[in-house]
Design a protein around this motif. Structure first.
Motif, PDB file in Angstrom:
ATOM      1  N   ASP A 190      40.622 128.946  -8.806  1.00  0.00           N
ATOM      2  CA  ASP A 190      41.470 130.000  -9.507  1.00  0.00           C
ATOM      3  C   ASP A 190      41.773 129.768 -10.844  1.00  0.00           C
ATOM      4  O   ASP A 190      41.694 130.795 -11.714  1.00  0.00           O
ATOM      5  CB  ASP A 190      42.716 130.453  -8.860  1.00  0.00           C
ATOM      6  CG  ASP A 190      42.322 131.023  -7.349  1.00  0.00           C
ATOM      7  OD1 ASP A 190      40.920 131.380  -6.884  1.00  0.00           O
ATOM      8  OD2 ASP A 190      43.192 131.678  -6.645  1.00  0.00           O
ATOM      9  N   VAL A 199      38.945 129.515 -13.396  1.00  0.00           N
ATOM     10  CA  VAL A 199      38.593 130.981 -13.843  1.00  0.00           C
ATOM     11  C   VAL A 199      39.496 131.800 -14.296  1.00  0.00           C
ATOM     12  O   VAL A 199      39.094 132.390 -15.761  1.00  0.00           O
ATOM     13  CB  VAL A 199      38.173 131.910 -12.374  1.00  0.00           C
ATOM     14  CG1 VAL A 199      37.924 133.177 -12.643  1.00  0.00           C
ATOM     15  CG2 VAL A 199      37.162 131.142 -11.797  1.00  0.00           C
ATOM     16  N   GLY A 200      40.719 131.500 -14.259  1.00  0.00           N
ATOM     17  CA  GLY A 200      41.959 132.520 -15.175  1.00  0.00           C
ATOM     18  C   GLY A 200      41.982 131.714 -16.530  1.00  0.00           C
ATOM     19  O   GLY A 200      42.050 132.473 -17.644  1.00  0.00           O
ATOM     20  N   LEU A 220      39.032 133.247 -18.669  1.00  0.00           N
ATOM     21  CA  LEU A 220      39.271 134.462 -19.098  1.00  0.00           C
ATOM     22  C   LEU A 220      39.817 134.486 -20.445  1.00  0.00           C
ATOM     23  O   LEU A 220      39.529 135.383 -21.321  1.00  0.00           O
ATOM     24  CB  LEU A 220      40.390 135.187 -18.301  1.00  0.00           C
ATOM     25  CG  LEU A 220      40.084 135.550 -16.803  1.00  0.00           C
ATOM     26  CD1 LEU A 220      41.199 136.073 -16.087  1.00  0.00           C
ATOM     27  CD2 LEU A 220      38.651 136.430 -16.605  1.00  0.00           C
ATOM     28  N   GLY A 253      37.924 138.199 -21.057  1.00  0.00           N
ATOM     29  CA  GLY A 253      37.202 139.263 -20.347  1.00  0.00           C
ATOM     30  C   GLY A 253      37.833 139.071 -18.724  1.00  0.00           C
ATOM     31  O   GLY A 253      38.781 138.642 -18.613  1.00  0.00           O
ATOM     32  N   THR A 254      36.881 139.464 -17.884  1.00  0.00           N
ATOM     33  CA  THR A 254      37.091 139.534 -16.470  1.00  0.00           C
ATOM     34  C   THR A 254      36.067 138.495 -15.845  1.00  0.00           C
ATOM     35  O   THR A 254      35.127 138.421 -16.257  1.00  0.00           O
ATOM     36  CB  THR A 254      37.176 141.036 -15.860  1.00  0.00           C
ATOM     37  OG1 THR A 254      36.020 141.403 -16.218  1.00  0.00           O
ATOM     38  CG2 THR A 254      38.164 141.622 -16.518  1.00  0.00           C
ATOM     39  N   ALA A 255      36.198 138.316 -14.595  1.00  0.00           N
ATOM     40  CA  ALA A 255      35.304 137.374 -13.955  1.00  0.00           C
ATOM     41  C   ALA A 255      35.002 137.899 -12.351  1.00  0.00           C
ATOM     42  O   ALA A 255      36.013 138.346 -11.903  1.00  0.00           O
ATOM     43  CB  ALA A 255      36.113 135.949 -13.599  1.00  0.00           C
ATOM     44  N   GLY A 256      33.859 137.983 -12.073  1.00  0.00           N
ATOM     45  CA  GLY A 256      33.566 138.279 -10.789  1.00  0.00           C
ATOM     46  C   GLY A 256      33.322 137.413  -9.904  1.00  0.00           C
ATOM     47  O   GLY A 256      33.421 136.181 -10.331  1.00  0.00           O
ATOM     48  N   PRO A 257      32.895 137.691  -8.612  1.00  0.00           N
ATOM     49  CA  PRO A 257      32.674 136.585  -7.613  1.00  0.00           C
ATOM     50  C   PRO A 257      31.650 135.591  -8.018  1.00  0.00           C
ATOM     51  O   PRO A 257      31.770 134.489  -7.525  1.00  0.00           O
ATOM     52  CB  PRO A 257      32.049 137.597  -6.346  1.00  0.00           C
ATOM     53  CG  PRO A 257      32.732 138.703  -6.338  1.00  0.00           C
ATOM     54  CD  PRO A 257      32.482 139.146  -8.048  1.00  0.00           C
ATOM     55  N   HIS A 312      33.374 132.778 -10.050  1.00  0.00           N
ATOM     56  CA  HIS A 312      34.297 132.155  -9.078  1.00  0.00           C
ATOM     57  C   HIS A 312      33.415 131.018  -8.519  1.00  0.00           C
ATOM     58  O   HIS A 312      33.870 129.917  -8.169  1.00  0.00           O
ATOM     59  CB  HIS A 312      35.066 132.881  -8.362  1.00  0.00           C
ATOM     60  CG  HIS A 312      36.332 132.169  -7.646  1.00  0.00           C
ATOM     61  ND1 HIS A 312      36.333 131.707  -6.351  1.00  0.00           N
ATOM     62  CD2 HIS A 312      37.518 131.908  -8.068  1.00  0.00           C
ATOM     63  CE1 HIS A 312      37.356 131.211  -5.948  1.00  0.00           C
ATOM     64  NE2 HIS A 312      38.077 131.369  -7.195  1.00  0.00           N
TER      65      HIS A 312
END
Lengths: 246, 134
Positions: free
Chosen positions: B57, B60-61, B64, B69-73, B76
Motif C-alpha cells: 500500500d 503504491v501510494g 502516486l 496519478g492513480t493506481a489500479g489493481p 498493486h
C-alpha cells in the motif's frame, strides 16, 4: 407476496451493504477526511504514516480486493473540498473511474427526517429537470404525503414524468387529477417500513437514482441511495406494486 | 602531512570497531541501489514492524507522487509480487529485515547508527536530487 415485497426493498439496502468498500487512509494526520466520508458507503480506516513520506493517499478495497489508490488531494479536488480550484478531470481517466467508483453508493448510517427530506427533494428536482421517465415515491403514511401533495401534483402537471406515489397505512388518499400521476395505496404494510424514491432517469439513464430508507425506533432513518444504473434497475424491478388504485 | 583519517573525522563518533551482524558493503549498497528499497528502509526506521501488505500500500501510494496519478489493481499486484519475490528476500538476505513468508510480517533489525544514518541520507538524497514536487 407482501413479505417478498418487503424483502425486495430490503434487498436494496443489503446489496448496498455488500458493495460497501473499505478505504485505508494513509496520512501523517487524520484531519477532517474521515468526517467528510462519514455518510458514504465506506468503512474508513486511518493509518498514520511518518511526515515527509508519501503525500496523503487512499487505498480502496471491496470484498478484500484491491480496487484502486488515489491521492487525497485528487479526491478533494473532485468533490470540491479543496481550496484549489475544482479539478478539470478527464472523465475517461483511471483517476476519474476510481473516484466515481469510490463515491458511487452512499449509505447514511443515520439521518434525521429533515436530512432525508432534503435528499429526497434533491432527487425530485433531478427528475423534474430530466422531465421524462418514471418516478416512484413511497411515503410511510398519508400524513407524510399530505404536505408533498402539491409538489407532486405540480411535478406531474409540469413534466412528462410518469409519477407513481405509494402511500402506506391504508388511509384513504384522494387520487391526483393529473393523468400521469398514479396513486397506490394497497400494498400498505410493507410501504410503511420504508421511505423510497426511484427514478429511472428517463431518456438520461445516468440521471437515475434509487433511495431506500428505513425508519428506526429512535425516529432517525437508515438507508442508502445510489446512482448506479444496475442497482436502480434492480430497485425498479423490486417495487411493491405496479397497478394503481384506478 | 595530512592525517589519514581526517577526511573521515565526522564519523569518529561511531563505534566502527564493534559493528556486527551488518551486511557486507556490497550487500548494503546493493540494497540501497533501488528506490523502493530505499523507501522501505526509511519507512521501517519510523515503523519497525509492518506487513508486506502494508508496504505494498505504502509503495503504491508513494508512487502516486512520482507518477502524478492513480493506481489500479494491476499496479498493486505488481508491487506486491516485487516485494515478495525480490525486495523483501534481498533485505532479509542482508539481515536488515526479517520477513516471515507465511504471515507476511516484516520486522526491521534496528541496525547500528552508521547504517540508519546512511538510510536517512539515501532517502533525503533521493528527495533532493529526484526533484520531488513538494
Amino acid at each position: 407476496m407482501a413479505s417478498d415485497d418487503a424483502a425486495g426493498l430490503r434487498a436494496i439496502l443489503d446489496a448496498a451493504e455488500r458493495r460497501r468498500k473499505s478505504v485505508t487512509y494513509y496520512a501523517p494526520e487524520a484531519g477532517d477526511l474521515i468526517e467528510r466520508l462519514d455518510t458514504r458507503n465506506l468503512d474508513v480506516e486511518f493509518r498514520a504514516i511518518p511526515p515527509r513520506g508519501p503525500e496523503p493517499f487512499l487505498i480502496v478495497r471491496a470484498g478484500g480486493q484491491f480496487r484502486g489508490a488515489m491521492p487525497v488531494e485528487a479526491l478533494r479536488e473532485h468533490v470540491g473540498w479543496s481550496r484549489n480550484r475544482r479539478g478539470e478531470m478527464d472523465e475517461h481517466s483511471e483517476a476519474y473511474a476510481i473516484i466515481v467508483e469510490l463515491l458511487d453508493d452512499t449509505v447514511f448510517a443515520s439521518l434525521s427526517k429533515r436530512q432525508l427530506l432534503l435528499t429526497v427533494r434533491e432527487f425530485e428536482d433531478r427528475a423534474w429537470r430530466v422531465g421524462n421517465g418514471v418516478l416512484h415515491t413511497g411515503f410511510q403514511s398519508a400524513t407524510a404525503f399530505a404536505p408533498q401533495r402539491g409538489l407532486y401534483r405540480e411535478l406531474a402537471a409540469e413534466t412528462a414524468l410518469d409519477v407513481h406515489i405509494y402511500v402506506a397505512d391504508g388511509e384513504r388518499v384522494e387520487p391526483l387529477d393529473e393523468p400521469n400521476a398514479t396513486l397506490h395505496t394497497e400494498p400498505a404494510e410493507e410501504i410503511g417500513r420504508y421511505w423510497f424514491l426511484v427514478f429511472d432517469g428517463g431518456e438520461e439513464r445516468e440521471q437515475g437514482v434509487a433511495l431506500v430508507a428505513e425508519q428506526r425506533p429512535d425516529e432517525t432513518f437508515r438507508g442508502v441511495w445510489t446512482y448506479d444504473p444496475d442497482l436502480v434497475d434492480r430497485a425498479l424491478s423490486l417495487l411493491p406494486s405496479v397497478d394503481g388504485d384506478r | 602531512m595530512i592525517d589519514d583519517d581526517s577526511a573521515l573525522s565526522e564519523y569518529e563518533g561511531y563505534d566502527w570497531e564493534s559493528l556486527s551482524g551488518v551486511p557486507s558493503p556490497d550487500a548494503l549498497f546493493r540494497v540501497l541501489s533501488h528506490r523502493r528499497r530505499r523507501r522501505i528502509l526509511w519507512f521501517l526506521l519510523e515503523r519497525p514492524e509492518t506487513t508486506v501488505g502494508e508496504l505494498a500500500d505504502i509503495l503504491v501510494g508513494w508512487e502516486l507522487d512520482d507518477e502524478d496519478g492513480t493506481a489500479g489493481p494491476d499496479k498493486h499486484e505488481r508491487v506486491l509480487v516485487a516485494l515478495h519475490h525480490n525486495h523483501l528476500p534481498m533485505l532479509a538476505e542482508s539481515d536488515l529485515v526479517e520477513y516471515d513468508i507465511e504471515t507476511g510480517a516484516v520486522r526491521f533489525s534496528s541496525p547500528p547508527e552508521p547504517i540508519t544514518v546512511l538510510i536517512k541520507f539515501s532517502y533525503q538524497y533521493e528527495r533532493a536530487v529526484a526533484g520531488r514536487r513538494t
